[in-house]
Design a protein around this motif. Structure first.
Motif, PDB file in Angstrom:
ATOM      1  N   SER A 175       0.830  -1.202   0.000  1.00 50.72           N
ATOM      2  CA  SER A 175       0.000   0.000   0.000  1.00 50.72           C
ATOM      3  C   SER A 175       0.865   1.254   0.000  1.00 50.72           C
ATOM      4  O   SER A 175       0.615   2.201  -0.757  1.00 50.72           O
ATOM      5  CB  SER A 175      -0.914  -0.001   1.229  1.00 50.72           C
ATOM      6  N   ALA A 176       1.922   1.254   0.831  1.00 56.54           N
ATOM      7  CA  ALA A 176       2.817   2.420   0.920  1.00 56.54           C
ATOM      8  C   ALA A 176       3.544   2.673  -0.390  1.00 56.54           C
ATOM      9  O   ALA A 176       3.886   3.816  -0.717  1.00 56.54           O
ATOM     10  CB  ALA A 176       3.821   2.210   2.045  1.00 56.54           C
ATOM     11  N   SER A 177       3.767   1.610  -1.159  1.00 58.22           N
ATOM     12  CA  SER A 177       4.472   1.758  -2.437  1.00 58.22           C
ATOM     13  C   SER A 177       3.514   2.020  -3.602  1.00 58.22           C
ATOM     14  O   SER A 177       3.936   2.087  -4.757  1.00 58.22           O
ATOM     15  CB  SER A 177       5.308   0.505  -2.731  1.00 58.22           C
ATOM     16  N   GLY A 178       2.214   2.151  -3.292  1.00 57.34           N
ATOM     17  CA  GLY A 178       1.233   2.475  -4.319  1.00 57.34           C
ATOM     18  C   GLY A 178       0.653   1.279  -5.052  1.00 57.34           C
ATOM     19  O   GLY A 178      -0.126   1.436  -5.988  1.00 57.34           O
ATOM     20  N   ASN A 179       1.016   0.070  -4.607  1.00 54.03           N
ATOM     21  CA  ASN A 179       0.485  -1.137  -5.254  1.00 54.03           C
ATOM     22  C   ASN A 179      -0.772  -1.579  -4.503  1.00 54.03           C
ATOM     23  O   ASN A 179      -0.763  -2.540  -3.730  1.00 54.03           O
ATOM     24  CB  ASN A 179       1.545  -2.245  -5.224  1.00 54.03           C
ATOM     25  N   HIS A 180      -1.864  -0.867  -4.725  1.00 51.57           N
ATOM     26  CA  HIS A 180      -3.079  -1.069  -3.938  1.00 51.57           C
ATOM     27  C   HIS A 180      -3.785  -2.383  -4.254  1.00 51.57           C
ATOM     28  O   HIS A 180      -4.416  -2.986  -3.381  1.00 51.57           O
ATOM     29  CB  HIS A 180      -4.021   0.116  -4.133  1.00 51.57           C
TER      30      HIS A 180
END
Length: 290
Positions: A175-180
């Motif tokens: 999530s923090a890396s944008g891979n939702h």
């Protein structure tokens, strides 16, 4: 290793009593914690363990953890762990157990941490060692490297007792890396194991809310409504995340449309709609900002 759960738990409680009287040291508390938890974890890792006995060992683990964590801080653990591996540099079993201790207390900033984690992972890659290196990478801001190790921790954890912990951390890093999408996948795997896990539900809510930025109204509103549903479910099912979920619900409700804005799209409070934003395809309820 053949000791019953109650024996291991009571042994450590007795040691804690001695410590309280000044007749045992922090060094003894750590050294025996490593030994006792090694036996408890070995039993919990046994896939053939009967459910009743598994419950006993889980309770014993919780008791021993609560006693130890009240006594030791990271500075103590780091110092004692360093002395232990200096005395027995080739004892990989001990290093594995020490790694669990450092992770359990979140002592990943201690100087000895990276040394132990790398030694353990190099000798025999395990879910625990992969998780350890993932934590270290995350703290260094290397989210790509962290996610790589967290994924490895999940993959190596076949039936291990920390599966949920690894899945949750992998989801949070994703999530923090944008891979939702990947974050939601990990969260759903948690819910298969623990249907009332509030952290997993919040993780899904966060992923859905993040997708709203790529959609125009009214589709973006659907993402906010749906995320709100997941936060509300987390708060109702898991008291441990009540405050966090409540804050997120407040954040989502502030983004709901006004009645006038919703009416322009023939949407009224209470109407059931399917969320189109990001292809989510889940059903939620229209709510307007009061």
């Amino acid at each position: 290793a053949k000791s019953e759960a109650g024996t291991l738990s009571t042994y450590y409680q007795a040691l804690n009593c001695l410590y309280g009287k000044g007749e045992a040291t922090k060094d003894q508390m750590l050294q025996d914690y490593v030994m006792v938890m090694g036996h408890i974890d070995a039993n919990l890792a046994d896939e053939g363990l009967k459910e009743e006995r598994r419950e006993y060992f889980t309770k014993a683990r919780d008791v021993v953890n609560s006693l130890f964590f009240k006594v030791a801080d990271c500075a103590d653990i780091g110092r004692i762990a360093g002395e232990m591996i200096q005395a027995k540099p080739d004892d990989m079993d001990m290093k594995n157990r020490l790694l669990k201790v450092l992770n359990g207390k979140d002592c990943t900033d201690e100087k000895v941490y990276l040394t132990i984690a790398e030694d353990v992972h190099r000798a025999n890659p395990t879910s625990e060692s992969a998780y350890s290196l993932g934590l270290y990478k995350a703290k260094q801001g290397d989210l790509t490297g962290a996610l790589k190790y967290m994924k490895e921790a999940v993959d190596l954890c076949s039936g291990c007792s920390d599966k949920v912990k690894y899945l949750l951390k992998a989801g949070q890093v994703a999530s923090a890396s944008g891979n939702h999408g990947q974050a939601r996948s990990y969260a759903n795997q948690i819910l298969q194991l623990e249907p009332k896990n509030g952290e997993a539900l919040i993780l899904i809510g966060n992923a859905i809310a993040a997708q709203a930025g790529s959609c125009e109204a009214p589709d973006s509103w659907g993402a906010f409504w749906l995320a709100y549903d997941y936060y509300q479910r987390a708060r109702s099912l898991d008291p441990s995340v009540s405050d966090k979920a409540g804050d997120r619900m407040g954040s989502m409700s502030s983004r709901f449309p006004t009645q006038q804005e919703a009416f322009f799209y023939q949407l009224t409070d209470g109407k059931s709609v399917t969320v189109a934003c990001g292809g989510l395809g889940e059903t939620t309820t229209v709510r307007t900002r009061k």
